[in-house]
Motif scaffolding. Structure first.
Motif, PDB file in Angstrom:
ATOM      1  N   ALA A  90       0.829  -1.208   0.000  1.00 28.61           N
ATOM      2  CA  ALA A  90       0.000   0.000   0.000  1.00 28.61           C
ATOM      3  C   ALA A  90       0.867   1.263   0.000  1.00 28.61           C
ATOM      4  O   ALA A  90       0.558   2.245  -0.682  1.00 28.61           O
ATOM      5  CB  ALA A  90      -0.922  -0.001   1.213  1.00 28.61           C
ATOM      6  N   GLU A  94       0.640   3.998  -3.012  1.00 30.63           N
ATOM      7  CA  GLU A  94       0.227   5.376  -2.725  1.00 30.63           C
ATOM      8  C   GLU A  94       1.394   6.362  -2.822  1.00 30.63           C
ATOM      9  O   GLU A  94       1.221   7.536  -2.524  1.00 30.63           O
ATOM     10  CB  GLU A  94      -0.410   5.471  -1.338  1.00 30.63           C
ATOM     11  N   ALA A 145      -2.175   5.704   2.417  1.00 34.81           N
ATOM     12  CA  ALA A 145      -1.575   4.367   2.343  1.00 34.81           C
ATOM     13  C   ALA A 145      -2.168   3.442   3.408  1.00 34.81           C
ATOM     14  O   ALA A 145      -2.403   2.259   3.151  1.00 34.81           O
ATOM     15  CB  ALA A 145      -0.056   4.464   2.506  1.00 34.81           C
ATOM     16  N   ARG A 148      -5.492   2.354   2.223  1.00 40.49           N
ATOM     17  CA  ARG A 148      -5.353   1.347   1.176  1.00 40.49           C
ATOM     18  C   ARG A 148      -4.891   0.009   1.753  1.00 40.49           C
ATOM     19  O   ARG A 148      -5.346  -1.058   1.315  1.00 40.49           O
ATOM     20  CB  ARG A 148      -4.360   1.820   0.105  1.00 40.49           C
ATOM     21  N   ALA A 149      -4.000   0.088   2.740  1.00 33.94           N
ATOM     22  CA  ALA A 149      -3.514  -1.146   3.377  1.00 33.94           C
ATOM     23  C   ALA A 149      -4.674  -1.913   4.015  1.00 33.94           C
ATOM     24  O   ALA A 149      -4.720  -3.149   3.957  1.00 33.94           O
ATOM     25  CB  ALA A 149      -2.447  -0.810   4.423  1.00 33.94           C
TER      26      ALA A 149
END
Lengths: 157, 709
Positions: A90, A94, A145, A148-149
């Protein structure tokens, strides 16, 4: 001098060291694990974060004696068989890094955060990471990030 | 005397660079062509003299590109990567012109034995200065590939094109690897092509598109070795004895206590004393042992309490105006209204995440140093002076390091590590602690700025007198239309060691100017946005102002009032880019601390090369600018800092994140300009103006703080 036996990234290690020496320096100088960074030496920036028995720990203010018999995970121990951990993935996707010096600490903190809270709100991400400094000030991208992770980790499990 | 000609030549024209002799000049005791090349083709390009940051060897051909016989393409540049994105940008530039995927190009940044000198990495000059050089070399290679393939195929070159690194014709294929193995290679060595046609912006396939960092994987896995991570065989860890206060000189020190410790070496050489040991823990203990008996001669040093009086009192008496037109005195005398104000900007620290670090190694009288610096060729010069050897015997390698922001233009740790390594006869690493970085690195200059301006009967600016004490000339000139102007930079005696910081004095100058423009708008009874637009001829600034104003909803939000909350704006230009910021702040009247709730910033720097990295730079500038705007301030007394640690010196954190919107205007008709600095200059004045809107109080200092209730 003392003999400290502990597990690092799944491997049993034994070091002869002054027991008061910071874990950070044992990892970097004795074990060659330079992914863990020195940032301030006063526990204010989070660059030296490792996981000690799974909990995020500031290795610059943790004496070596405290890890006797325990398990340490550093950034080098996160990717399995060359495959990035979802949090690492992620951060790449990002572009959540500029100089990247704070990244290992940020990544390990995020791993721990998402284990406790798989779907954090932005407010929870900010609170969770507030102990970490990024002087390139890439905080927006890092929050993105972590979001997204959470998605990537959710897909994997 | 020390010759800084090279440094002067490499510095950008407006640079107010830290200049000083090396901290230590040690007692006297007693290039091959780049090794990576192997066989293959070397493409050279004329060294760029872009704003003085090209090679010192003006106009010389520099090896820019190497194509190996296996087709591996290597870009060479003396620029450094410190997080600003040069590595990815230069890789993109070469891949674009070579018509190959990004993954086929590797970029080797600063190694003084192998890469051309591209001067200092500063002043937002990599984009306008080095990118074109790399593109020209890559375009030359592409042209060579085309013409060689055309001869092989016996067709006209104009009928061929390079795609995915190859020229194909009638089922035959000719690649860069073929070119590198071609008999024409020898001729190419002798007469390197000096450039080919650059790809027009509208045909870009790689440039202008978002590209993640090419080194991201090494960073997230911890595999990348920063300067502080470099390890050499037999290496010791060094620690340096620091003076107890600024200006203190070492009178005597007994090294015996350290030398008795196992594995420890200790050295004193003039003003320098330090130890090296098998661990940094042991090195620190050794230095503590010698520090106990060290005798110092201390010197008086001013306090930050009387800083601005000190700067005024010690101001140069012979400063001449940098910008002067019309007659300021007459215009002020004739003005319908006159306003006058004085602004103060505190010293701040860059505080990059990686403090200064270096590893030094001597071998057969040659010195190799790995260190984090933006000015490697100057560091090589500093080492040459410190050790009385030629620069041809010194190699400086700069791995991608952990942040600089203008704060790593010097080579202190390199000199220290090299001195200890010479004593030890083994490689030595010196990593500064955070406390050392705070106290012994240099600072962004403090500023005292005095402005006086006049408005005529129609409420237009008619006179403008601007004086900056101590902090520098960047963005000293006003972008606003005014007939009578005098702008002066007045050097002073800085109590602290000072040097570059992201966008130099432009932050201080723009803070004072933009805050004062708000005061003038108020005096004129005009909306601050309208007042600015009415005085601007620069269309690019007008464009960013208008774009940000619309997105922020300036006109509507001016009509809505909320207690304790205010809005403000600021704009500016520097380094051939333009910026405008609109923001909303909330002021806690108990503590007097403003909080930035929301910011909309529009930025334009010509044609955008990498939108992902550009956005990171702008967001980073906004957040970094927030620190000195609201909190950061170096305090000192008795020759020591009183807040030189992160617990006391509060840099921005996650909790400070405002709602943020970044607008990137892409001017494909303009040459790309650098972007790592200018976005910082609108942040502080926009906040100051919003604080006035919220409270009715003008705060004319950075950090911006209201008195506690």
């Amino acid at each position: 001098m003392a003999t400290i036996k502990f597990t690092v990234n799944g491997t049993a290690r034994s070091v002869e060291t002054e027991p008061e020496r910071p874990l950070l320096e044992v990892l970097r100088e004795d074990l060659g694990l330079t992914g863990t960074k020195y940032g301030c030496g006063e526990g204010q920036c989070g660059a030296c974060t490792v996981l000690l028995d799974g909990r995020p720990t500031l290795s610059c203010i943790t004496p070596a004696r405290e890890v006797q018999g325990r398990k340490v995970t550093t950034i080098e121990g996160l990717a399995a068989n060359g495959k990035l951990h979802p949090v690492q993935q992620a951060f790449v996707e990002e572009s959540a890094m500029q100089c990247g010096y704070c990244t290992p600490g940020m990544v390990l903190r995020t791993v721990s955060l998402l284990e406790r809270n798989p779907n954090p709100t932005d407010g929870e991400i900010i609170e969770g990471l507030n102990g970490h400094l990024c002087r390139c000030n890439g905080y927006h991208r890092i929050v993105a990030a972590v979001r997204r992770a959470a998605v990537l980790a959710g897909k994997q499990s | 005397m020390v010759d800084y000609a090279l440094d002067r030549e490499n510095a950008e024209p407006e640079r107010y660079e830290l200049r000083e002799p090396p901290a230590h000049i040690f007692a006297v005791n007693r290039r091959e062509f780049f090794g990576i090349a192997g066989a293959g083709l070397v493409i050279a390009a004329a060294a760029q003299q872009a704003a003085g940051q090209g090679s010192a060897r003006s106009g010389a051909l520099e090896a820019r590109l190497h194509i190996g016989e296996d087709g591996t393409i290597t870009v060479l540049s003396g620029k450094v990567e410190e997080g600003q994105g040069a590595l990815t940008e230069l890789t993109m530039a070469a891949a674009e012109e070579l018509r190959v995927p990004l993954s086929q190009v590797r970029t080797l940044l600063c190694d003084t034995d192998r890469t051309p000198s591209d001067g200092i990495t500063a002043g937002s000059r990599t984009t306008p200065g080095t990118v074109p050089g790399v593109r020209r070399a890559a375009a030359a290679a592409r042209t060579l590939l085309l013409t060689t393939a055309a001869r092989q195929f016996q067709v006209e070159a104009t009928r061929l094109e390079v795609r995915d690194g190859a020229v194909t014709h009638g089922g035959r294929r000719y690649t860069y690897a073929d070119l590198a193995r071609s008999p024409e290679l020898a001729a190419a060595y002798k007469n390197p092509p000096q450039g080919g046609a650059l790809t027009p912006v509208k045909e870009w396939r790689i440039l202008g598109k978002p590209q993640p960092r090419v080194d991201a994987r090494d960073i997230v896995t911890g595999a990348h070795r920063y300067p502080s991570d470099i390890v050499r065989p037999g290496m010791l860890y060094g620690c340096v004895l620091r003076p107890p206060s600024y200006g203190a000189t070492l009178e005597s020190v007994d090294l015996e206590a350290a030398r008795k410790m196992p594995g420890v070496i200790a050295v004193r050489d003039g003003s320098f004393a330090g130890c090296a040991a098998p661990t940094s823990f042991a090195a620190r203990k050794a230095v503590e042992a010698i520090a106990a008996g060290a005798k110092w001669k201390v010197a008086p040093h001013p306090s930050s309490d009387g800083l601005f009086e000190h700067l005024k009192k010690h101001a140069s008496r012979d400063a001449r105006p940098r910008g002067e037109r019309g007659n300021v005195e007459q215009a002020l005398a004739a003005a319908a209204r006159r306003l006058k104000a004085s602004f103060q900007v505190a010293y701040v620290q860059h505080a990059p995440m990686e403090p200064r670090a270096a590893v030094a190694e001597w071998h057969d009288g040659r010195l190799t140093v790995w260190t984090g610096t933006s000015n490697p060729f100057s560091v090589r010069q500093q080492l040459a002076e410190a050790f009385h050897i030629g620069t041809d015997r010194i190699r400086v390698i700069v791995p991608h390091f952990g942040g600089g922001f203008g704060g790593k233009h010097t080579g202190e740790a390199a000199v220290e590590a090299a001195r200890l390594a010479r004593e030890a006869g083994r490689p030595v690493k010196v990593c500064w602690t955070r406390a050392e970085e705070f106290m012994w690195a240099y600072f962004r200059p403090a500023a005292l700025i005095e402005i006086e301006a006049g408005l005529d009967a129609r409420n237009s600016l008619s006179a403008w007198e601007f004086a900056n004490y101590n902090s520098g000339t960047a963005a000293l000139g006003t972008p606003y239309r005014v007939a009578n102007v005098r702008e002066t930079f007045i050097p002073s005696d800085s109590p602290l060691r000072q040097g570059s910081y992201r966008c130099l004095a432009a932050t201080a100058n723009n803070f004072a100017r933009e805050a004062f423009m708000d005061e003038l708008a108020e005096a004129a009874g005009k909306d601050p946005l309208e007042f600015r637009l009415a005085h601007l001829d620069n269309e690019r600034i007008k464009n960013v102002l208008t774009a940000a104003a619309e997105r922020f909803g300036w006109a509507e939000r001016r009509k809505k009032r909320r207690p304790g909350v205010g809005i403000g704006l600021a704009c500016g230009t520097e380094k051939n880019s333009v910026v405008a910021a609109f923001c909303e702040v909330e002021v806690d009247r108990e503590s007097g601390t403003p909080r930035l709730l929301e910011i909309v910033e529009a930025f334009e720097c010509g044609a955008i090369l990498n939108p992902v990295n550009l956005r990171s730079q702008v967001e980073g500038c906004i957040m970094m600018g927030l620190g000195p705007a609201l909190r950061e301030e170096i305090l000192f007394r008795g020759g020591r800092l009183t807040n030189g640690r992160f617990r006391a010196y509060r840099v921005p954190r996650f909790r400070d994140l405002p709602k943020t919107e970044v607008i990137l205007l892409d001017r494909k008709d303009l040459e790309p300009a650098g972007a790592g600095e200018t976005p910082i200059i609108a942040v502080a004045p926009a906040i100051a103006n919003a604080v006035f809107d919220a409270t009715g109080t003008r705060v004319r200092s950075m950090p911006i703080r209201l008195p506690r209730r």
